[in-house]
Scaffold this motif. Structure first.
Motif, short mmCIF file in Angstrom:
data_model
loop_
_atom_site.label_atom_id
_atom_site.label_comp_id
_atom_site.label_asym_id
_atom_site.label_seq_id
_atom_site.Cartn_x
_atom_site.Cartn_y
_atom_site.Cartn_z
N ARG A 64 15.33 3.31 9.79
CA ARG A 64 15.28 2.96 11.21
C ARG A 64 15.24 1.45 11.32
O ARG A 64 14.58 0.75 10.53
CB ARG A 64 14.05 3.57 11.88
N VAL A 65 15.96 0.89 12.30
CA VAL A 65 16.04 -0.56 12.52
C VAL A 65 15.46 -0.87 13.90
O VAL A 65 15.81 -0.24 14.89
CB VAL A 65 17.49 -1.06 12.42
N ASN A 66 14.54 -1.88 13.94
CA ASN A 66 13.95 -2.36 15.19
C ASN A 66 13.97 -3.88 15.22
O ASN A 66 13.82 -4.54 14.19
CB ASN A 66 12.51 -1.88 15.32
N GLU A 67 14.14 -4.42 16.40
CA GLU A 67 14.07 -5.88 16.57
C GLU A 67 12.66 -6.26 16.99
O GLU A 67 12.11 -5.68 17.93
CB GLU A 67 15.07 -6.34 17.63
N ILE A 68 12.08 -7.28 16.28
CA ILE A 68 10.78 -7.83 16.63
C ILE A 68 10.96 -9.34 16.81
O ILE A 68 11.04 -10.10 15.84
CB ILE A 68 9.73 -7.55 15.53
N ILE A 80 13.48 -3.38 9.11
CA ILE A 80 14.08 -2.16 8.55
C ILE A 80 12.96 -1.34 7.92
O ILE A 80 12.21 -1.84 7.08
CB ILE A 80 15.15 -2.51 7.50
N GLN A 81 12.87 -0.07 8.36
CA GLN A 81 11.86 0.84 7.81
C GLN A 81 12.55 2.06 7.20
O GLN A 81 13.62 2.48 7.66
CB GLN A 81 10.91 1.34 8.89
N VAL A 124 0.82 -1.21 0.00
CA VAL A 124 0.00 0.00 0.00
C VAL A 124 0.85 1.26 0.00
O VAL A 124 0.31 2.36 -0.04
CB VAL A 124 -0.93 0.03 1.22
N SER A 125 2.17 1.14 0.04
CA SER A 125 3.05 2.31 0.00
C SER A 125 3.08 2.85 -1.42
O SER A 125 3.60 2.19 -2.34
CB SER A 125 4.46 1.93 0.46
N PHE A 126 2.48 4.03 -1.64
CA PHE A 126 2.36 4.61 -2.98
C PHE A 126 3.72 5.02 -3.49
O PHE A 126 4.42 5.84 -2.90
CB PHE A 126 1.43 5.83 -2.92
N GLU A 127 4.10 4.37 -4.65
CA GLU A 127 5.37 4.63 -5.32
C GLU A 127 6.54 4.58 -4.35
O GLU A 127 7.45 5.41 -4.37
CB GLU A 127 5.35 5.99 -6.03
N ASN A 128 6.46 3.56 -3.50
CA ASN A 128 7.55 3.30 -2.55
C ASN A 128 7.87 4.52 -1.68
O ASN A 128 9.03 4.82 -1.41
CB ASN A 128 8.81 2.85 -3.28
N ALA A 129 6.82 5.23 -1.25
CA ALA A 129 7.05 6.34 -0.34
C ALA A 129 7.56 5.83 1.01
O ALA A 129 8.30 6.54 1.70
CB ALA A 129 5.77 7.14 -0.15
N ARG A 130 7.15 4.61 1.35
CA ARG A 130 7.66 3.92 2.54
C ARG A 130 8.30 2.61 2.11
O ARG A 130 7.82 1.94 1.18
CB ARG A 130 6.53 3.65 3.52
N VAL A 131 9.38 2.21 2.78
CA VAL A 131 10.04 0.92 2.48
C VAL A 131 10.09 0.09 3.75
O VAL A 131 10.21 0.63 4.87
CB VAL A 131 11.46 1.14 1.92
N TYR A 132 9.95 -1.24 3.54
CA TYR A 132 9.96 -2.19 4.65
C TYR A 132 10.80 -3.40 4.25
O TYR A 132 10.81 -3.82 3.07
CB TYR A 132 8.55 -2.65 4.99
N GLN A 133 11.48 -3.97 5.20
CA GLN A 133 12.19 -5.24 5.00
C GLN A 133 12.28 -5.96 6.33
O GLN A 133 12.67 -5.37 7.34
CB GLN A 133 13.60 -4.98 4.44
#
Length: 457
Positions: free
Chosen positions: A137-141, A147-148, A82-91
């Protein structure tokens, strides 16, 4: 006028220079404030972006705790889609560094920088045209590493709009400041020119010239102009008073001096010296000296040189002393002299000797001009919320038309024209009142006269 105020460009030099200096200072301060506002906005927007990523990481952590890893994978993929044109990235990476979900095609080297240019990220699909880089930003889950990244286009758009608004506002502030500064400078210069022109006219002999006062009485230049006008008025009154005094002296002293000269010429031409003529000449000389001494004393009092001697004076004591001194003279004249004072102390701040002189002149004046059988009363009180001295009599009184003129030097009413004196006693009283800031009021006693001295301190 010998030196009229210039009205050309040179006349405005000082005011315009000051206006430009203050406008420059105002512009520098405005630029500093606007730059500070721009930096603070940039910091807050970036902090808002990081807060959003921290919030998303917290939500994903709750999803993992509540529903397990499959739900976490699905949620990260859904956010990436749902991130329009990769405005947000997730990994999302597992413990072995394998990509489990997200829209980054390859892994990034850990530790990550805070900001990465867009072309350095291995993104799948198109990138928003206005995105130049991403904050990461990096967070542990659990056992996974999230990675955001958020594109900087929103921040740039906000800062661009803010920058345009600040620049336009700054230019408007500078322009308005310059216009207002020059306008105020011209107004100020015109008012200063009016003050200067008035002073030049006065110095050239036009004592009637006055500075026009603006409609704002609380303005500094208006207050200054009012003070100067008051000073000019006082100078005019003093000069008129000096002229009147000179005329009065010339008029009132001419006759006794002529009589003295005639008597001395008679003594010079006479073969035998008459003791009566010598005594009369000496008496006339003493009267002339007494008159000049009274004039000198009035001038000294009006010069306010005795304020340094001021102290707290008990009026009750003054009344008692004056009454005691004049009782024999009043008894010889067939006049009943009484006094009345309050039980408490009646104090004023002033010169004890001068206040005693004031009371003595009023009492002596009443005894001198009242017929036998008159009652003269001296009293003091605070009925009017101020210390007040009062000398009243039931004698013939003073005509209403003369009640203001009796305080002029050498003035003598018709009823006292033939009585001894030089017409300076009440002038001295008025000078002492003015020195003490007191108000002298003369009223009718029906019959007689009341002299009331109100100390306004």
């Amino acid at each position: 006028m010998d030196n009229p105020m210039p009205t050309g460009p040179s006349a405005l030099r000082t005011s315009i220079r000051l206006s430009l200096q203050y406008s420059f200072l105002y512009s520098v301060l405005s630029a500093f404030v606007f730059a500070l506002a721009y930096w603070f906005t940039q910091y807050e927007v970036q902090d808002w972006v990081l807060d959003q990523m921290r919030s998303d990481a917290g939500t994903l952590a709750k999803t993992f705790e509540a529903s397990g890893k499959e739900a976490l994978f699905e949620r990260v993929d859904a956010l990436a889609e749902v991130s329009f044109e990769n405005a947000r990235v997730y990994q999302l990476l597992n413990a072995d560094g394998v990509i489990m979900s997200g829209n980054l095609a390859s892994t990034l080297e850990i530790p990550l920088p805070d900001f990465v240019p867009a072309e350095e990220l291995p993104l799948a699909g198109d990138i928003h045209d206005e995105v130049s880089g991403y904050w990461l930003r990096v967070n542990e889950i659990g056992p996974y590493l999230l990675i955001q990244g958020t594109g900087d286009h929103l921040v740039l758009e906000i800062l661009e709009a803010l920058g345009i608004a600040l620049v336009v506002g700054y230019l408007a502030v500078v322009a308005i400041g310059l216009i207002a500064g020059v306008w105020i400078g011209r107004i100020t210069e015109r008012r200063i020119a009016a003050i200067s022109n008035t002073l030049a006219e006065v110095s050239s002999g036009n004592l009637a010239s006055r500075i026009p006062i603006s409609s704002n009485p609380r303005d500094d230049l208006s207050r200054l102009s009012a003070e100067i006008n008051s000073m000019l008025g006082q100078i005019t009154r003093l000069l008129e008073s000096q002229e009147q005094i000179s005329n009065d002296i010339a008029h009132d002293m001419r006759t006794p001096l002529q009589h003295l000269r005639q008597r001395l010429e008679k003594l010079r031409d006479s073969r035998t010296i008459c003791p009566d003529d010598i005594s009369t000449s000496l008496e006339q000389t003493e009267e002339i000296i007494s008159t000049f001494n009274a004039l000198l004393r009035i001038a000294q009092i009006e010069g306010s040189g005795r304020r340094e001697r001021f102290a707290w004076v008990d009026l009750c004591g003054v009344i008692a002393n004056v009454t005691e001194v004049f009782e024999p003279a009043a008894e010889d004249a067939g006049i009943r002299l009484t006094s009345k004072v309050p039980d408490e102390r009646l104090e004023v701040f002033g010169d004890s000797n001068l206040i005693t002189q004031l009371m003595s002149n009023l009492v002596e004046n009443a005894i001198k001009h009242c017929p036998e059988g008159t009652m003269v009363s001296v009293s003091g009180d605070t009925r009017l919320a101020m210390p007040t001295l009062r000398v009243s009599d039931n004698g013939p009184g003073i005509e209403c038309a003369d009640r203001e003129r009796i305080f002029r030097r050498f003035f003598r009413g018709e009823k006292s024209r033939n009585s001894p004196g030089n017409g300076l006693g009440l002038a001295l009283v008025k000078a002492i009142c003015d020195l003490h800031g007191a108000k002298m009021i003369v009223s009718d006693n029906c019959p007689g006269t009341v002299f009331e001295v109100r100390f306004l301190q």
